[in-house]
Every structure is written in C-alpha cells, then in structure tokens.
Design an enzyme around this catalytic site. Structure first.
Site, mmCIF file in Angstrom:
data_model
loop_
_atom_site.group_PDB
_atom_site.id
_atom_site.type_symbol
_atom_site.label_atom_id
_atom_site.label_comp_id
_atom_site.label_asym_id
_atom_site.label_seq_id
_atom_site.Cartn_x
_atom_site.Cartn_y
_atom_site.Cartn_z
ATOM 1 N N SER A 1 0.798 -1.226 0.000
ATOM 2 C CA SER A 1 0.000 0.000 0.000
ATOM 3 C C SER A 1 0.833 1.281 0.000
ATOM 4 C CB SER A 1 -0.935 0.005 1.194
ATOM 5 O OG SER A 1 -0.186 0.009 2.391
ATOM 6 N N LYS B 1 -12.441 -2.352 -0.079
ATOM 7 C CA LYS B 1 -11.671 -1.413 -0.901
ATOM 8 C C LYS B 1 -12.331 -1.313 -2.285
ATOM 9 C CE LYS B 1 -7.412 -1.370 1.724
ATOM 10 N NZ LYS B 1 -6.952 -2.479 2.576
ATOM 11 N N HIS C 1 -5.394 -4.722 -1.785
ATOM 12 C CA HIS C 1 -5.232 -3.544 -2.648
ATOM 13 C C HIS C 1 -5.214 -3.909 -4.138
ATOM 14 C CE1 HIS C 1 -4.745 -0.032 -0.089
ATOM 15 N NE2 HIS C 1 -4.090 -0.790 0.768
HETATM 16 C C1 LIG Z 1 -6.823 -2.871 3.987
HETATM 17 C C2 LIG Z 1 -6.045 -4.100 4.166
HETATM 18 C C3 LIG Z 1 -6.459 -5.100 5.053
HETATM 19 C C4 LIG Z 1 -7.638 -4.922 5.953
HETATM 20 O O1 LIG Z 1 -8.824 -5.056 5.271
HETATM 21 P P1 LIG Z 1 -10.193 -4.756 6.039
HETATM 22 O O2 LIG Z 1 -11.217 -5.554 5.313
HETATM 23 O O3 LIG Z 1 -10.409 -3.288 5.982
HETATM 24 O O4 LIG Z 1 -10.007 -5.235 7.442
HETATM 25 C C5 LIG Z 1 -5.733 -6.269 5.109
HETATM 26 N N1 LIG Z 1 -4.631 -6.440 4.348
HETATM 27 C C6 LIG Z 1 -4.196 -5.503 3.495
HETATM 28 C C7 LIG Z 1 -2.989 -5.757 2.661
HETATM 29 C C8 LIG Z 1 -4.875 -4.296 3.381
HETATM 30 O O5 LIG Z 1 -4.437 -3.357 2.560
#
Ligand SMILES: *Cc1c(COP(=O)(O)O)cnc(C)c1O
Length: 391
Positions: free
Chosen positions: A183, A242, A211
């Site tokens: 990210s 996301k 992501h």
């Molecule tokens: C955003 C993210 C998460 C968490 O996801 P949620 O569903 O918001 O708990 C887990 N792993 C990665 C790599 C992320 O970017």
C-alpha cells in the site's frame, strides 16, 4: 474512576502530538467519491481513498444493497455456525472463489480478521511461516497467533526468500506470505517467482490481495492474474472494503480442505457476527459488474495512472514507475511532504502525506490514489496543484 490511568494516557497522547504522530480524522459530509465535501465546508477532489473503481457510491451496487436489505433483513445476530448463514452468504463465497480462481471461500467481518484467523488453525510449531518484511499489520498479527517458526525476508527479495526457504526446509510445512500490492509504494509482489520458489521448496503461498482485487490484472482478478498464475496460489485473502464497494467484509479463498478446516477452527470466523446480508448482496453485485466489464476498469485505471506518472515525472517530481493506482510522490523530507499536502488542500485537493514510522525515515511522501471515477480533468487539476505547490 482511576485518574492515574487517564493521566497516563493523556501524557502518552501528548507525546504522540509532540512527535507529530497523532492522527486527526477529517470528517466527510458526503458519500465517498472523487468529489467530496468535508465538515469544514470545503469541496475537495479526493485522491486518498481505496475506491479504485468508483464502486463505493455506484448506483447498481447501492440498489443491490437495498434489495438485499429488504429481502434478508438488517442483520443476523448470530455467528455463521449457529443461525447466521443465509443463501446470500453462500452465494458470495462461491462468487468470490470463482473470481479469484480458487475452489472455495469463507467470509469474515473484515480482511483484518481473515488474516488474523488464517494461520493459527492451519499451522503449528512444526511449520514455518515466511513473510515479506513489509506485509500488512494484520498478517503480522495473524502470524503472531500461530506457534510456527517465523522467518522474515527482505521486501520482494527473491534471494532472501530462498534463504528463508532453506532455513525452513526441516519444518513439516512452509508457507510464504505476501501482500499482492503493497500500500505504501504501490509495488506488485512477483507472485509468479514466489510460486516457482514455492514449488522448488514444496511450500504453500498466501497472497493478501486487498489492494489488488477488482482492478489488478486484465480483468481485475488480482495479482495472480497479473503475474500469470491464476489458480496457482494456495491461499488468497482479500477485502470487500476497498475496490469492491468499500463497505466491509473480508474473505479467504483457497482449496476446499483449507476452507473446511477454517470453518471449524478459525476464531475470528467462529466467534464473530456474520457479515451484514445487504453488504453480501451488494458485494455479489460488485463482482457481477466486474465480470461483465471485460476488464474496462483495469485498463481505464491503468491509462489514468500512466498519464499521471508520466506528467509528474515531466514536472520533475520523483515518482517511481509502477503498475497500480497507488502512486507515491517521493519528497523524502517530512516537513516538505506536510507542506505540499497542506498547499494542495488549500487548492481543493485532498491527499495524505506519509512519514516515519508509517514509511522508513527519510522516505516521506505524498501518496496519490487514483480511481477510475476521476476524470482526466480531475487529474489535470491535481497536476496543476502539484506544480503550484512546488514553486
Ligand atoms: C486494507 C487491508 C487489510 C484490511 O482489510 P479490512 O477488510 O479493511 O479489514 C488487510 N490487508 C491488506 C494488505 C490491506 O491493505
């Protein structure tokens, strides 16, 4: 009331503020989108959400959520194995497994929970977990809960990964874990090379595609598709929070025996409430839209990201090449990153500066996240604002 403790917390909070590590939350007064309004009455162009393909406020998805709400009710008030499984949950599991090229899938309240619950039921002290040093916090926490041997390898360094695999060769099972898209830099894990090493050392591969799912790879199926190894990754965890609409929910996609064991033993699944049915119904709609889109979102986003990178490099900014919609504008100095982000905000552009400890010391940056919802005009406004801020 324990005053000592609240005083202690106040001191700690003040320390965070002094060290500029205190996070303030900006309040929005509109739905998520490329054009938003904040509580200070400002209309801004938003370049810091994970709303990669504009599904957060998509009309079809909202309608599917409303239909889901009417048909299935608001909530389940139960965990899955007691009385919390509706056919909409089974259908979403089938759809997401199919989309990611896996046998089966299991839903969680969030991907954070999926990562927290994936290792401990499957691996014990006889096994080794080999993890990229920059993996997401939830993977790190999930690994901590397992009693397995822990090995970290340098970020995307296949030589160092191979060393880790050597070190783990006497363990019963070995699993390599990586984010699909990281990210902070927006770089993509070489999942093809990782799978090849896994084969050589008889290891499993786990990829967290939070992501990536929805827009990476020709049809948005994620890093496995991008790297040409769709169907070869043992475990894919991802989020519905996301690109796939951004509400909430996560899942683990894998071979049927893995999913079956997780349903029996994974604690965040067993002891946490079912995903809201409206969210499940809307997530199915998101996957349907994607499947019928012929890769439109992926290619559109790539065009926009390529354009932005090229123009920024032309303006003399340090922007690394890349293939995702996460575009770090490297500024190195923390104060400079903050100053430029503030100047952009003045100009109606919302971006976030990141500095230590979120990124390494001296690697401060502004992270731009594009969405297919941004028009070329929006991107030109962003370019213009960066140019102005750097003068
Ligand atoms: C955003 C993210 C998460 C968490 O996801 P949620 O569903 O918001 O708990 C887990 N792993 C990665 C790599 C992320 O970017």
């Amino acid at each position: 009331m324990n005053k000592d403790f609240t005083n202690h917390l106040s001191e700690k909070l003040n320390e965070l503020k002094k060290m500029k590590l205190y996070k303030n939350e900006r309040v929005l007064t509109t739905p998520q989108g490329s054009h938003i309004e904040t509580a200070d009455g400002k209309k801004v162009l938003n370049f810091c959400s994970n709303n990669y393909i504009g599904f957060a406020n998509n009309n079809n998805i909202k309608k599917a959520a409303v239909r889901g709400l009417e048909k299935w009710g608001f909530g389940l008030s139960s965990v899955r194995f007691i009385c919390g499984t509706q056919s909409v949950h089974k259908q979403l599991e089938k759809e997401i497994a199919d989309f990611t090229g896996c046998d089966d899938a299991i839903l969680y309240a969030a991907c954070f929970d999926a990562n927290g619950g994936v290792f401990e039921p499957l691996f014990d002290e006889n096994d080794a977990i080999i993890s990229d040093e920059l993996n997401h916090a939830s993977i790190i926490d999930g690994i901590r809960l397992a009693k397995s041997k822990r090995i970290r390898y340098k970020h995307m360094d296949m030589k160092d990964l191979e060393k880790g695999l050597e070190e783990a060769k006497d363990s019963r099972f070995r699993i390599i874990c990586t984010d699909g898209v990281f990210s902070m830099d927006g770089d993509i894990a070489p999942v093809d090379k990782i799978c090849a090493l896994a084969e050589k050392y008889n290891a499993l591969v786990m990829v967290d595609d939070s992501h990536a799912t929805g827009y990476i790879g020709k049809t948005g199926r994620g890093t496995a598709e991008y790297c040409g190894v769709l169907g070869k990754v043992d475990i894919i965890t991802t989020t519905f929070g996301k690109a796939l609409g951004g509400a909430s929910g996560g899942c683990i996609c894998a071979k049927k025996e893995i999913v079956e064991m997780l349903r029996q033993k994974s604690r965040p699944y067993l002891f946490s409430n079912t995903l809201a049915p409206a969210v499940a119904a809307a997530s199915i709609e998101a996957l349907t839209l994607l499947k019928n889109s012929n890769g439109k979102y992926s290619s559109d986003l790539k065009t926009k990201a390529d354009y932005f990178r090229e123009k920024m490099q032309g303006l003399g900014f340090d922007v690394p090449n890349g293939n995702t919609a996460i575009i770090p504008v490297m500024l190195y100095h923390e104060e400079l990153a903050v100053k430029i982000a503030e100047s952009l905000y003045e100009n109606g552009i919302y971006v976030i500066p990141f500095s230590f400890p979120v990124v390494p010391k001296g690697k401060a940056r502004i992270r731009v996240q594009l969405s297919s919802e941004h028009s070329m005009k929006d991107i030109d406004r962003l370019l213009e604002a960066f140019k102005k801020a750097s003068e």
